[in-house]
Each structure stands twice: as structure tokens, then as C-alpha cells.
Design a protein around this motif. Structure first.
Motif, PDB file in Angstrom:
ATOM      1  N   PRO A  55     -19.430  35.137 -71.041  1.00 54.29           N
ATOM      2  CA  PRO A  55     -19.777  36.513 -71.407  1.00 54.29           C
ATOM      3  C   PRO A  55     -20.239  36.593 -72.679  1.00 54.29           C
ATOM      4  CG  PRO A  55     -17.309  36.247 -71.691  1.00 54.29           C
ATOM      5  CD  PRO A  55     -17.814  34.803 -71.104  1.00 54.29           C
ATOM      6  N   ALA A  56     -21.145  37.753 -73.131  1.00 55.60           N
ATOM      7  CA  ALA A  56     -21.519  37.879 -74.224  1.00 55.60           C
ATOM      8  C   ALA A  56     -20.638  38.760 -74.920  1.00 55.60           C
ATOM      9  CB  ALA A  56     -22.752  38.579 -74.185  1.00 55.60           C
ATOM     10  N   PRO A  57     -20.491  38.922 -76.399  1.00 58.40           N
ATOM     11  CA  PRO A  57     -19.668  39.886 -77.272  1.00 58.40           C
ATOM     12  C   PRO A  57     -20.194  41.005 -76.760  1.00 58.40           C
ATOM     13  CG  PRO A  57     -20.672  38.148 -78.452  1.00 58.40           C
ATOM     14  CD  PRO A  57     -21.247  37.877 -77.401  1.00 58.40           C
ATOM     15  N   MET A  58     -21.243  41.422 -76.572  1.00 55.76           N
ATOM     16  CA  MET A  58     -21.785  42.839 -76.020  1.00 55.76           C
ATOM     17  C   MET A  58     -20.972  43.387 -75.175  1.00 55.76           C
ATOM     18  SD  MET A  58     -25.367  43.625 -74.315  1.00 55.76           S
ATOM     19  CE  MET A  58     -24.907  44.715 -72.819  1.00 55.76           C
ATOM     20  N   VAL A  86     -21.371  42.052 -70.901  1.00 54.76           N
ATOM     21  CA  VAL A  86     -22.448  41.636 -69.937  1.00 54.76           C
ATOM     22  C   VAL A  86     -22.200  40.070 -69.840  1.00 54.76           C
ATOM     23  CG1 VAL A  86     -24.311  41.048 -71.601  1.00 54.76           C
ATOM     24  CG2 VAL A  86     -24.956  41.932 -69.415  1.00 54.76           C
ATOM     25  N   ALA A  87     -22.818  39.374 -68.649  1.00 51.64           N
ATOM     26  CA  ALA A  87     -22.641  37.930 -68.634  1.00 51.64           C
ATOM     27  C   ALA A  87     -23.776  37.755 -67.722  1.00 51.64           C
ATOM     28  CB  ALA A  87     -21.292  37.411 -68.273  1.00 51.64           C
ATOM     29  N   PRO A  88     -24.277  36.567 -67.576  1.00 50.09           N
ATOM     30  CA  PRO A  88     -25.105  35.901 -66.592  1.00 50.09           C
ATOM     31  C   PRO A  88     -24.373  35.604 -65.305  1.00 50.09           C
ATOM     32  CG  PRO A  88     -24.585  34.144 -68.191  1.00 50.09           C
ATOM     33  CD  PRO A  88     -24.063  35.401 -68.707  1.00 50.09           C
ATOM     34  N   ILE A  89     -24.628  36.087 -64.103  1.00 49.21           N
ATOM     35  CA  ILE A  89     -24.000  35.701 -62.919  1.00 49.21           C
ATOM     36  C   ILE A  89     -24.964  34.964 -62.258  1.00 49.21           C
ATOM     37  CG2 ILE A  89     -22.165  37.469 -63.209  1.00 49.21           C
ATOM     38  CD1 ILE A  89     -23.454  38.961 -60.981  1.00 49.21           C
ATOM     39  N   PHE A  90     -24.361  33.877 -61.394  1.00 46.99           N
ATOM     40  CA  PHE A  90     -25.603  32.947 -60.568  1.00 46.99           C
ATOM     41  C   PHE A  90     -24.651  33.016 -59.254  1.00 46.99           C
ATOM     42  CE2 PHE A  90     -24.853  31.417 -65.037  1.00 46.99           C
ATOM     43  CZ  PHE A  90     -25.939  31.355 -65.446  1.00 46.99           C
ATOM     44  N   PHE A  91     -25.633  32.709 -58.154  1.00 45.13           N
ATOM     45  CA  PHE A  91     -25.548  32.337 -56.927  1.00 45.13           C
ATOM     46  C   PHE A  91     -24.741  30.957 -57.030  1.00 45.13           C
ATOM     47  CE2 PHE A  91     -27.037  30.776 -52.605  1.00 45.13           C
ATOM     48  CZ  PHE A  91     -26.187  31.603 -51.830  1.00 45.13           C
TER      49      PHE A  91
END
Length: 341
Positions: A155-158, A277-282
């Protein structure tokens, strides 16, 4: 505001018109035909701290995003990162709505999407109890979403959650207020609020927020109803700045906070849910290319509330293109380089 209102953008309102789904499916169909949306422009990318991964050459990677400013910026960041990592990237950003964008990921038609922990927990995963601790929220979402074939990256700090903001020039007149716990010490006549209609009535909105901070709505010694103004979301920022109220309901990464010089009060008693917010992946994509998660793990720590407010402001206030703003930021951080320089 000339873009979708921020209160619907993260899935706070889970009602999506049938037309939204049709538009999303149309976007997928276009991509399947080898076409990409008009918003798919990004400048050429050279390697920086992100370099090509082994096995990425010739491999397709599809990036999606929702269709509001912050998501367009994050989508472009993902496109640039994937390109620098050596993938053949399809840009499927600008999908109308949270649910359609997520469906692309769940079905494997997209590989990467930046999303918000609170949206996943409360909207996608149907949990009733919000979690205010950011790390606990991320871990809970990570654990539960693995069963859906979705892997959450770092996750981001945002933390793009609700907040109350005050015009900065009024802070001194309001006793130097910096935190929401200080609202109760203000005179009743100074406890004035600008909120939008949904926040005014939602079960985790204005009334429970006031109660959490020791104030009762509708009472002479708490917050009289006459102290509350109901506005369209886009109008709250200007109304707060113009002094129509002292405290406006805002989102913590909105570029108008800086543009209008509004000060965000600290949620020091932790009422609002976490929306990091965080990047999520298949998950199948990450299993095939585990280095991709590490690429995004370089980016996440740099995405703070202040950084996103600045980028959102460049687009929403200054009129810049999301792709250009994302590109300049990625170069400034050293993630990529300009091949023409």
C-alpha cells in the motif's frame, strides 16, 4: 467541477447504471480488436530505476483504471511502469465505475489496477465494519481478496478518505484548530459545516462523526441543524473557502485543498475508514511474473497525500493531461527516463 464528483469515484455509492457496464464492455471489445481508448496516450519511456524484467519481453500486460482524475493518473503511472519493465502494455484506463474496472481484473481481462482498501473492504467484499487502522485494513483486504484471485501489492501512504477542512486564514480565529477533537471546544456558532447530501445521511457520515467527537446533531449545545449546509460535492470546496461554513467535508487527496488553501483537520480519534491506495494484480499474472509486484513496490512509498494533491491539482485546476503529469513525476522520481534526452 468538470470531472466526476469525488464522492462516487471510489465506490462510496455502489449503484452503477446499466449504461456504465455497457461502456465498460465496449471498451474491452475495442481493446480485443487491437484498438485502445483515446485516453491511452503516454509518452515514450526509457529505463530508470525500473528496468526490463526477465521474461517480460513480448508479454502482454493490461492496465485498467476508473474514470476520475486520480485514477487516470495512477493508471498512467502503471502503464509507464509496466512499459519500463519490458511488457507490451495495453492501456485500458478510464473505465466508468469501480465495479466494471474490478470486473476486468477478476476476469483476467486486466492485470493491474490501483484501488482503495476501504472500497474493497466495504463495497466489493461486503464487510459492514469499517477499519480505521491503515495497516489492519490492508491486511484484511489482502487476506480476503486472495480467495478471489486478486493479489494486493504494497500500500501507499496516500489515504484518500473523508476529512474536514477549514480555510487556512480562519484557523487562528477558531482557536488555532488543527484536530477534529477540538471541535467540541468551539462556540456553537462556530460549529458550521458544509456537507453533501450522501454524507449528511449515510450511516458512517455526519451524525455518527459528530457523536464520535462528542457532539450531538440537532441540539442547541451541539450542532443545530441550522449550522449545516447541504451542497453538491463540487461546491463544498468553494463554499468552505468563501466562508459559507467553517468546516467542509472533503477528500484528503483533492487538488482543490491546495488550490484554495484549505487546511485538513487531523482525524485524531480515528473515525474515518482507511482508504489507502495500492496496486492490485490478477494473481495468475503475479505468479507468472513475480518481479512485477516488486516494480510497483518501488512506486507505492512515494505516493503520499501531498504528492497526489499536487498531481490532481495540475490536472483539475491547471488543465494538464494526466499522462504528462504522471510522466514528469515518474522521471522526477527516477523510475523512468526520457529516451529523447
Amino acid at each position: 467541477m468538470h470531472r466526476p464528483s469525488f464522492h462516487t469515484r471510489r465506490g462510496h455509492v455502489g449503484h452503477w447504471a446499466q449504461a456504465t457496464s455497457v461502456l465498460a464492455l465496449s471498451a474491452v471489445a475495442l481493446t480485443g480488436c487491437g484498438l485502445q481508448p483515446a485516453t491511452s496516450y503516454v509518452p515514450a519511456v526509457g529505463p530508470g530505476s525500473i528496468t526490463p524484467l526477465d521474461g517480460a519481453d513480448g508479454v502482454d500486460l493490461t492496465v485498467t483504471s476508473k474514470n476520475f482524475t486520480e485514477q487516470l493518473l495512477l493508471g498512467k503511472i502503471a502503464v509507464l511502469a509496466g512499459t519500463a519493465a519490458g511488457f507490451d502494455v495495453t492501456d485500458l484506463s478510464n473505465v466508468p465505475g469501480s465495479q466494471p474496472a474490478r470486473e476486468l481484473l477478476l476476469s483476467g481481462q486486466a492485470d493491474v489496477l490501483w484501488d482503495y482498501t476501504g472500497t474493497a473492504w466495504l463495497t466489493y467484499l461486503g464487510q459492514a465494519e469499517a477499519i480505521t487502522d491503515q495497516n489492519e485494513m490492508w491486511q484484511a483486504v489482502y487476506d480476503l481478496d486472495l480467495t478471489n484471485g486478486v493479489t494486493w501489492g504494497a500500500p501507499a501512504p496516500m489515504n484518500n478518505t473523508y476529512a474536514l477542512a477549514v480555510r487556512s486564514e480562519a484557523v487562528a480565529d477558531l482557536g488555532g484548530i488543527t484536530a477534529m477533537s477540538e471541535l467540541a471546544a468551539l462556540p456553537v456558532e462556530d460549529r458550521t459545516f458544509c456537507v453533501e447530501s450522501e454524507f449528511n445521511s449515510r450511516p458512517d457520515g455526519l451524525n455518527p462523526m459528530l457523536a464520535h467527537y462528542g457532539l450531538e446533531r440537532g441540539t442547541a449545545n451541539g450542532v443545530p441543524d441550522s449550522n449545516i449546509g447541504i451542497y453538491d460535492t463540487g461546491a463544498i470546496y468553494s463554499a468552505t473557502d468563501n466562508g459559507a461554513c467553517n468546516f467542509g467535508e472533503v477528500f484528503t487527496t483533492d487538488g482543490r485543498l491546495d488550490a484554495l488553501d484549505l487546511t485538513v483537520l487531523t482525524d485524531d480519534l480515528a473515525f474515518f475508514p482507511a482508504y489507502n491506495v495500492a496496486p492490485i494484480f490478477f494473481t495468475d499474472t503475479i505468479k507468472a511474473h513475480p518481479g512485477l509486484e516488486k516494480v510497483f513496490a518501488k512506486i507505492s512509498p512515494k505516493l503520499t497525500d501531498e504528492v497526489l494533491r499536487g498531481m490532481n491539482r495540475q490536472v483539475d485546476v491547471d488543465g494538464a493531461e494526466p499522462a504528462d503529469v504522471a510522466y514528469e513525476w515518474m522521471i522526477e522520481e527516477g523510475f523512468i527516463t526520457d529516451p529523447a534526452s
